[in-house]
Structure formats: structure tokens, C-alpha cells
Motif scaffolding. Structure first.
Motif, PDB file in Angstrom:
ATOM      1  N   LEU A 255       0.823  -1.208   0.000  1.00  0.00           N
ATOM      2  CA  LEU A 255       0.000   0.000   0.000  1.00  0.00           C
ATOM      3  C   LEU A 255       0.857   1.257   0.000  1.00  0.00           C
ATOM      4  CD1 LEU A 255      -2.827  -1.030   2.505  1.00  0.00           C
ATOM      5  CD2 LEU A 255      -3.046  -0.696   0.054  1.00  0.00           C
ATOM      6  N   LEU A 256       1.906   1.257   0.830  1.00  0.00           N
ATOM      7  CA  LEU A 256       2.785   2.427   0.877  1.00  0.00           C
ATOM      8  C   LEU A 256       3.473   2.656  -0.472  1.00  0.00           C
ATOM      9  CD1 LEU A 256       4.409   2.017   4.412  1.00  0.00           C
ATOM     10  CD2 LEU A 256       2.747   3.738   3.711  1.00  0.00           C
ATOM     11  N   LEU A 257       3.929   1.563  -1.097  1.00  0.00           N
ATOM     12  CA  LEU A 257       4.594   1.705  -2.387  1.00  0.00           C
ATOM     13  C   LEU A 257       3.636   2.237  -3.446  1.00  0.00           C
ATOM     14  CD1 LEU A 257       6.830  -1.511  -2.542  1.00  0.00           C
ATOM     15  CD2 LEU A 257       7.561   0.843  -2.180  1.00  0.00           C
ATOM     16  N   TRP A 258       2.409   1.667  -3.484  1.00  0.00           N
ATOM     17  CA  TRP A 258       1.450   2.096  -4.503  1.00  0.00           C
ATOM     18  C   TRP A 258       0.945   3.513  -4.258  1.00  0.00           C
ATOM     19  CZ3 TRP A 258       1.000   0.117  -9.054  1.00  0.00           C
ATOM     20  CH2 TRP A 258       1.283  -1.222  -9.277  1.00  0.00           C
ATOM     21  N   LEU A 259       1.018   3.983  -3.033  1.00  0.00           N
ATOM     22  CA  LEU A 259       0.574   5.346  -2.747  1.00  0.00           C
ATOM     23  C   LEU A 259       1.712   6.364  -2.874  1.00  0.00           C
ATOM     24  CD1 LEU A 259      -1.773   4.691   0.301  1.00  0.00           C
ATOM     25  CD2 LEU A 259      -2.467   5.421  -1.970  1.00  0.00           C
ATOM     26  N   LEU A 260       2.929   5.979  -2.451  1.00  0.00           N
ATOM     27  CA  LEU A 260       4.026   6.945  -2.429  1.00  0.00           C
ATOM     28  C   LEU A 260       4.764   7.035  -3.754  1.00  0.00           C
ATOM     29  CD1 LEU A 260       5.537   6.268   1.114  1.00  0.00           C
ATOM     30  CD2 LEU A 260       4.005   8.101   0.403  1.00  0.00           C
ATOM     31  N   ILE A 261       4.966   5.908  -4.417  1.00  0.00           N
ATOM     32  CA  ILE A 261       5.712   5.952  -5.677  1.00  0.00           C
ATOM     33  C   ILE A 261       5.040   6.851  -6.708  1.00  0.00           C
ATOM     34  CG2 ILE A 261       6.394   4.551  -7.673  1.00  0.00           C
ATOM     35  CD1 ILE A 261       7.260   2.387  -5.784  1.00  0.00           C
ATOM     36  N   PRO A 262       3.709   6.750  -6.933  1.00  0.00           N
ATOM     37  CA  PRO A 262       3.091   7.690  -7.881  1.00  0.00           C
ATOM     38  C   PRO A 262       3.269   9.144  -7.456  1.00  0.00           C
ATOM     39  CG  PRO A 262       1.619   5.855  -7.458  1.00  0.00           C
ATOM     40  CD  PRO A 262       2.739   5.740  -6.498  1.00  0.00           C
ATOM     41  N   GLN A 263       3.207   9.414  -6.149  1.00  0.00           N
ATOM     42  CA  GLN A 263       3.406  10.793  -5.698  1.00  0.00           C
ATOM     43  C   GLN A 263       4.816  11.288  -6.009  1.00  0.00           C
ATOM     44  OE1 GLN A 263       1.915  11.911  -1.778  1.00  0.00           O
ATOM     45  NE2 GLN A 263       0.844   9.974  -1.645  1.00  0.00           N
ATOM     46  N   ILE A 264       5.811  10.418  -5.761  1.00  0.00           N
ATOM     47  CA  ILE A 264       7.193  10.819  -6.040  1.00  0.00           C
ATOM     48  C   ILE A 264       7.404  11.011  -7.538  1.00  0.00           C
ATOM     49  CG2 ILE A 264       9.595  10.045  -5.894  1.00  0.00           C
ATOM     50  CD1 ILE A 264       8.860   8.626  -3.291  1.00  0.00           C
ATOM     51  N   VAL A 265       6.836  10.087  -8.341  1.00  0.00           N
ATOM     52  CA  VAL A 265       6.971  10.223  -9.794  1.00  0.00           C
ATOM     53  C   VAL A 265       6.318  11.518 -10.269  1.00  0.00           C
ATOM     54  CG1 VAL A 265       6.284   9.223 -11.998  1.00  0.00           C
ATOM     55  CG2 VAL A 265       7.186   7.744 -10.200  1.00  0.00           C
ATOM     56  N   LEU A 266       5.125  11.792  -9.758  1.00  0.00           N
ATOM     57  CA  LEU A 266       4.449  13.033 -10.151  1.00  0.00           C
ATOM     58  C   LEU A 266       5.233  14.263  -9.684  1.00  0.00           C
ATOM     59  CD1 LEU A 266       0.709  12.105  -9.436  1.00  0.00           C
ATOM     60  CD2 LEU A 266       1.815  12.366 -11.656  1.00  0.00           C
ATOM     61  N   TRP A 267       5.833  14.169  -8.487  1.00  0.00           N
ATOM     62  CA  TRP A 267       6.631  15.303  -7.997  1.00  0.00           C
ATOM     63  C   TRP A 267       7.837  15.538  -8.891  1.00  0.00           C
ATOM     64  CZ3 TRP A 267      11.688  15.687  -6.275  1.00  0.00           C
ATOM     65  CH2 TRP A 267      12.027  16.899  -5.654  1.00  0.00           C
TER      66      TRP A 267
ATOM     67  N   GLY B 292       6.630  16.960 -12.135  1.00  0.00           N
ATOM     68  CA  GLY B 292       6.240  18.353 -11.944  1.00  0.00           C
ATOM     69  C   GLY B 292       7.450  19.269 -11.804  1.00  0.00           C
ATOM     70  N   ALA B 293       8.471  18.778 -11.085  1.00  0.00           N
ATOM     71  CA  ALA B 293       9.679  19.589 -10.928  1.00  0.00           C
ATOM     72  C   ALA B 293      10.378  19.790 -12.269  1.00  0.00           C
ATOM     73  CB  ALA B 293      10.628  18.923  -9.931  1.00  0.00           C
ATOM     74  N   ALA B 294      10.461  18.690 -13.074  1.00  0.00           N
ATOM     75  CA  ALA B 294      11.095  18.807 -14.391  1.00  0.00           C
ATOM     76  C   ALA B 294      10.298  19.750 -15.292  1.00  0.00           C
ATOM     77  CB  ALA B 294      11.216  17.426 -15.030  1.00  0.00           C
ATOM     78  N   LEU B 295       8.967  19.610 -15.260  1.00  0.00           N
ATOM     79  CA  LEU B 295       8.141  20.495 -16.076  1.00  0.00           C
ATOM     80  C   LEU B 295       8.296  21.946 -15.642  1.00  0.00           C
ATOM     81  CD1 LEU B 295       5.936  20.873 -18.230  1.00  0.00           C
ATOM     82  CD2 LEU B 295       4.231  20.427 -16.439  1.00  0.00           C
ATOM     83  N   TYR B 296       8.298  22.158 -14.311  1.00  0.00           N
ATOM     84  CA  TYR B 296       8.420  23.524 -13.819  1.00  0.00           C
ATOM     85  C   TYR B 296       9.791  24.111 -14.175  1.00  0.00           C
ATOM     86  CZ  TYR B 296       7.299  27.477 -10.853  1.00  0.00           C
ATOM     87  OH  TYR B 296       7.016  28.732 -10.419  1.00  0.00           O
ATOM     88  N   TYR B 297      10.854  23.259 -14.120  1.00  0.00           N
ATOM     89  CA  TYR B 297      12.186  23.736 -14.490  1.00  0.00           C
ATOM     90  C   TYR B 297      12.228  24.123 -15.967  1.00  0.00           C
ATOM     91  CZ  TYR B 297      17.217  23.823 -15.251  1.00  0.00           C
ATOM     92  OH  TYR B 297      18.488  24.195 -15.586  1.00  0.00           O
ATOM     93  N   ASN B 298      11.593  23.298 -16.815  1.00  0.00           N
ATOM     94  CA  ASN B 298      11.571  23.611 -18.242  1.00  0.00           C
ATOM     95  C   ASN B 298      10.781  24.893 -18.515  1.00  0.00           C
ATOM     96  OD1 ASN B 298      13.105  21.397 -19.005  1.00  0.00           O
ATOM     97  ND2 ASN B 298      11.313  20.051 -19.173  1.00  0.00           N
ATOM     98  N   VAL B 299       9.660  25.042 -17.810  1.00  0.00           N
ATOM     99  CA  VAL B 299       8.876  26.269 -17.983  1.00  0.00           C
ATOM    100  C   VAL B 299       9.681  27.482 -17.526  1.00  0.00           C
ATOM    101  CG1 VAL B 299       6.819  27.498 -17.188  1.00  0.00           C
ATOM    102  CG2 VAL B 299       6.650  25.100 -17.853  1.00  0.00           C
ATOM    103  N   ALA B 300      10.371  27.357 -16.371  1.00  0.00           N
ATOM    104  CA  ALA B 300      11.190  28.476 -15.875  1.00  0.00           C
ATOM    105  C   ALA B 300      12.319  28.796 -16.843  1.00  0.00           C
ATOM    106  CB  ALA B 300      11.748  28.132 -14.495  1.00  0.00           C
ATOM    107  N   THR B 301      12.942  27.746 -17.387  1.00  0.00           N
ATOM    108  CA  THR B 301      14.014  27.966 -18.359  1.00  0.00           C
ATOM    109  C   THR B 301      13.483  28.640 -19.623  1.00  0.00           C
ATOM    110  OG1 THR B 301      15.173  26.018 -17.507  1.00  0.00           O
ATOM    111  CG2 THR B 301      15.838  26.820 -19.670  1.00  0.00           C
TER     112      THR B 301
END
Length: 461
Positions: A12-24, A27-36
């Protein structure tokens, strides 16, 4: 083959946390590209404005070019140590006429008044360059290049990323802690159920408590309770069988021992023969009792899973059993007959147990009614059932005794030592195991009718 144990909490922890980390991370990569992207847009706009301003300082004349680029303006462009501009103004054909650094040529073919932006490296430094061409004459071009170091832009992108990434990272950590706490709390009833089962002694088969459990666990607990109930019934039947067998075998075995001791003391052949006859009769009764106990054990619900089931023709079974019992009925001075209007009556069942059922009914009638009586075995259809009746014109039994004859070891005539009181209990068990029932009714003008109803199709099939 060894397999790792699967942890529900870990999954349960893996299925709940891994998607959150992947999305984070996404999101960070997308935000970095947008900022760049926006940092590049700001840098490119600044380079374009500067390039056009420089280009306006060069004007064509009849005999050459007029450059109006004061020294103060040059110092203004070059004074920033962290935001220093590099520029080159040249003519094509021709050469460099103004600038502080010769910049690499742009890729592709030049186009009039069409800015081209590109990244390049010079002196181990990454720079962003604008290339802009102006047509001076039909055969002469003015080429303006303005460059700026990418370090300020990269620094701004990193600062934007840190400004957003750190709070997002802290939020992810907080969410992970909350998810772990929520999963642990959600699985607490399951852990409580596990401890309740682990701490039980093997003899404790009482139902598990279900009221305080979540809905998802109630079905599991109900299934466990059903298993405990079935196990408890099976254990109770085994205990009851062992107790009944020990109780009922004690008397005939004790009698057999006494008869053998008396036989050993006999001195005459006639006395010894009489004692041996008594020993034989006692052994015969003991064998009959053991056989009845074993049949009763086989007919109980817990033993049915291993018993074979098949199509059984009741009409043929009744005719064969009646024919086999006729010699014994004649020897007892009775008239035994079969009355069946059905040529075939097929049901699903266990042929050995069904045979035992009807043999007990016929033998009980032969054993307990007076000489000269009549016994009739009937088979007919009634609604969804096949009905088998064993009717005699003996003395019958009272209404008070009818329910009790199905109890184990109960005998209508306690002074009759021929029976062991298990026949009707066996009949009832076998009938119920086949989805049927047995009833006792008075015959007219006197006697007893044992009526067995068996469904033509077993319940749940």
C-alpha cells in the motif's frame, strides 16, 4: 523455491508513495523547463532589443558607413561583470567593423531582419547569441551579433526551481508521513484480528468478534467464523462419536469377557457349547454395533466431502433391497412386498448410504413387529420429491416416542437387547445429507409408516 513474504502495508505504501514521487519529479522537471523557457524569453528579448539598438547606430553613406556609437555606450554594455554583453558588427562581404569579441557564425542561411537565437561555447563559457542581418545595399549586408553568458539565466532557473522544489519536497515528505500514518492506522483492525487469532488456544473455537471491525474485514471474519463453526461441529461430532462408541462398546465387551471367563470354567462339553453360543451372540451384537457406529460416522456432514456421489436409481434399489430381505422376512413369519409405480427414479446421491438407509427401515420393521405381520415398501412421486414408504401393520409406536426414536441409542423397548438404538438415527442423518427428510405416521387400522422424501434435484444444483 523460496519466495519473499508479501507485506500488505508495504504494498500500500509503495502504490501510494511511488506515484506521488513520480508526479513530484515530473512536476519539478516540467516547472524547471517552464522556468528555463521564460528565462530564455527574457534573455532573448533583451538581446533582440540590444541588437536592434546597435544596428541603428550604423547608417549607410554614399562612400561608406557612419557609425554613431559613443564610448559611453560601449562602457555601459560592457561594465556588468556578471551580465556582460559580447557584440560584433560586421559587413558581408567585408569584415568586423565594431565589437568586443568575435562570435561564432549562426547556423543556416541568413535572412533580412529575421533574428536567430542559438547557444554556443566560447572560451569554455556557454553563451546565448542573437544573430541579426540587415540589407545595406542590394549586394551588401550588415551582420549584428549580440551574446550574453548563460550563467545568470541558469542561476535564475535554479533559484526558481529551489523556490518551488523545496516547498514541494517538504510537502511530499509531509504527505508521505501522513500516508504512512493513515495506512498504519487503517491496517490496525487487521493487526488486531491477527493478534486475536494468534493468541487463541487450539481448543478455543468460539466466533470472532465482528461488530467493531470495518466492513471490508467483516466478510473475512464471517468466513473465519463459519470455518470455526464447521470445525467446532466436526470436533463435537468426533467427541460425541468417541464417547458414544466407548459407552456402547463397554457393556458388550464386558459381557463377552464374562462369558469367556465362564466358558473357561466349564468342565462339560454341553456347558462349554452353551457358553460359546452366548459368546458368539455377544460378538455378533458387538460387530453389529460397530458397523452401525461406522455407518453413522460416514453419514455425518463432515464425512460427506470424501464420499462419492453419483446417479442412483431408487426404483431399482428398492426392488433389489426388498428381494434380498424377503428370505429373512419369511423366516420371521412375515409377508414383505414392494409396490412401485415407477420404472425408474433417478436422484443424485451416495448409493452405499442410501442402501444403508432403506436396509435399516426394512430390518427395523422385521425385527420389532409380531410374526404374521405384513410389510410393504412403496415408491411414488409427490411434488418435487420421490417418496419411499415402509409400512407395517404391527403395534406401532406412540406419538410421544416418534420424535425420540431418531435420538442415538434410544430404543422403544429398553428390555429388548437385539438392537443398539442407532438405526433410525442413521436413517435421519442419511436422509438429511441427501437434502431429504423422514417422517413417522400411524398406519390404518394399526401399525407404522416410515416415510422418506428425497428431492429429485439436490438443493443448490
Amino acid at each position: 523455491m523460496w519466495r519473499a513474504k508479501v507485506s500488505l502495508q508495504r504494498q500500500l505504501l509503495l502504490w501510494l508513495l511511488i506515484p506521488q514521487i513520480v508526479l513530484w519529479l515530473a512536476g519539478a522537471a516540467l516547472y524547471y523547463n517552464v522556468a528555463t523557457h521564460y528565462a530564455n524569453a527574457v534573455t532573448d528579448n533583451s538581446l533582440l532589443q540590444t541588437g536592434r539598438a546597435i544596428a541603428r547606430q550604423v547608417q549607410p553613406l554614399d562612400d561608406g558607413l557612419m557609425i554613431d556609437f559613443p564610448r559611453a555606450a560601449q562602457l555601459l554594455l560592457e561594465e556588468g561583470p556578471d551580465d556582460k554583453l559580447f557584440y560584433t558588427v560586421s559587413t558581408v562581404p567585408g569584415g568586423m567593423i565594431l565589437g568586443n569579441r568575435r562570435l561564432p557564425a549562426p547556423p543556416g542561411q541568413p535572412a533580412a531582419d529575421h533574428p536567430v537565437f542559438y547557444n554556443t561555447t566560447q572560451d569554455r563559457e556557454s553563451i546565448r547569441v542573437l544573430s541579426l542581418f540587415y540589407r545595406l545595399t542590394p549586394d551588401r549586408w550588415l551582420h549584428v551579433q549580440v551574446g550574453k553568458s548563460l550563467q545568470p539565466r541558469n542561476r535564475i532557473s535554479r533559484e526558481i526551481l529551489l523556490a518551488t522544489g523545496v516547498p514541494l519536497g517538504l510537502l511530499i515528505i509531509a504527505m508521505s508521513v501522513l500516508v504512512w500514518w493513515g495506512v498504519s492506522r487503517g491496517l490496525r483492525p487487521l493487526d488486531k484480528l491477527k493478534r486475536g487469532v494468534e493468541h487463541r488456544v487450539p481448543q478455543d473455537l468460539t466466533p470472532l468478534e465482528t461488530e467493531s471491525l470495518p466492513v471490508e474485514l467483516q466478510s473475512l471474519t464471517q468466513a473465519l467464523n463459519q470455518l470455526l463453526s464447521t470445525t467446532n461441529e466436526s470436533v463435537s461430532r468426533q467427541r460425541r462419536f468417541i464417547a458414544d462408541a466407548a459407552h456402547q462398546l463397554r457393556t458388550p465387551l464386558a459381557g463377552l469377557k464374562s462369558q469367556t471367563e465362564l466358558a473357561m470354567r466349564e468342565t462339560t462339553p454341553e456347558g462349554l457349547r452353551d457358553r460359546l453360543n452366548l459368546v458368539h451372540a455377544s460378538a455378533t451384537r458387538s460387530i453389529h454395533l460397530v458397523n452401525q457406529l461406522l455407518t453413522l460416522a460416514r453419514s455425518e456432514p463432515g464425512a460427506q466431502a470424501g464420499m462419492p456421489g453419483m446417479k442412483v436409481d431408487l426404483a431399482k434399489l428398492i426392488r433389489d433391497l426388498t428381494a434380498e430381505s424377503v428370505p429373512r422376512a419369511l423366516a420371521a413369519g412375515m409377508d414383505l412386498g414392494c409396490d412401485s409405480a415407477l420404472a425408474e427414479a433417478t436422484i443424485d446421491g451416495n448409493p452405499a448410504l442410501l442402501r444403508e438407509l432403506f436396509i435399516n427401515l426394512v430390518e427395523n420393521a422385521i425385527k420389532y413387529i409380531p410374526r404374521g405381520s405384513n410389510i410393504t415398501v412403496r415408491l411414488f412421486e409427490q411434488g418435487p420429491d420421490y417418496v419411499v414408504e415402509v409400512e407395517d401393520d404391527g403395534n406401532g409406536i406412540s406419538d410421544e416416542q416418534k420424535p425420540r426414536v431418531f435420538e442415538r441409542f434410544y430404543r422403544v423397548n429398553q428390555n429388548d437387547g437385539n438392537g443398539c438404538g442407532l438405526g433410525m438415527a442413521i436413517v435421519k442423518e442419511i436422509a438429511e445429507r441427501h437434502g431429504g427428510r423422514i417422517e413417522l405416521a400411524d398406519a390404518q387400522p394399526h401399525g407404522l409408516i416410515a416415510r422418506v422424501s428425497l428431492p429429485r434435484q439436490r438443493p443448490g444444483e
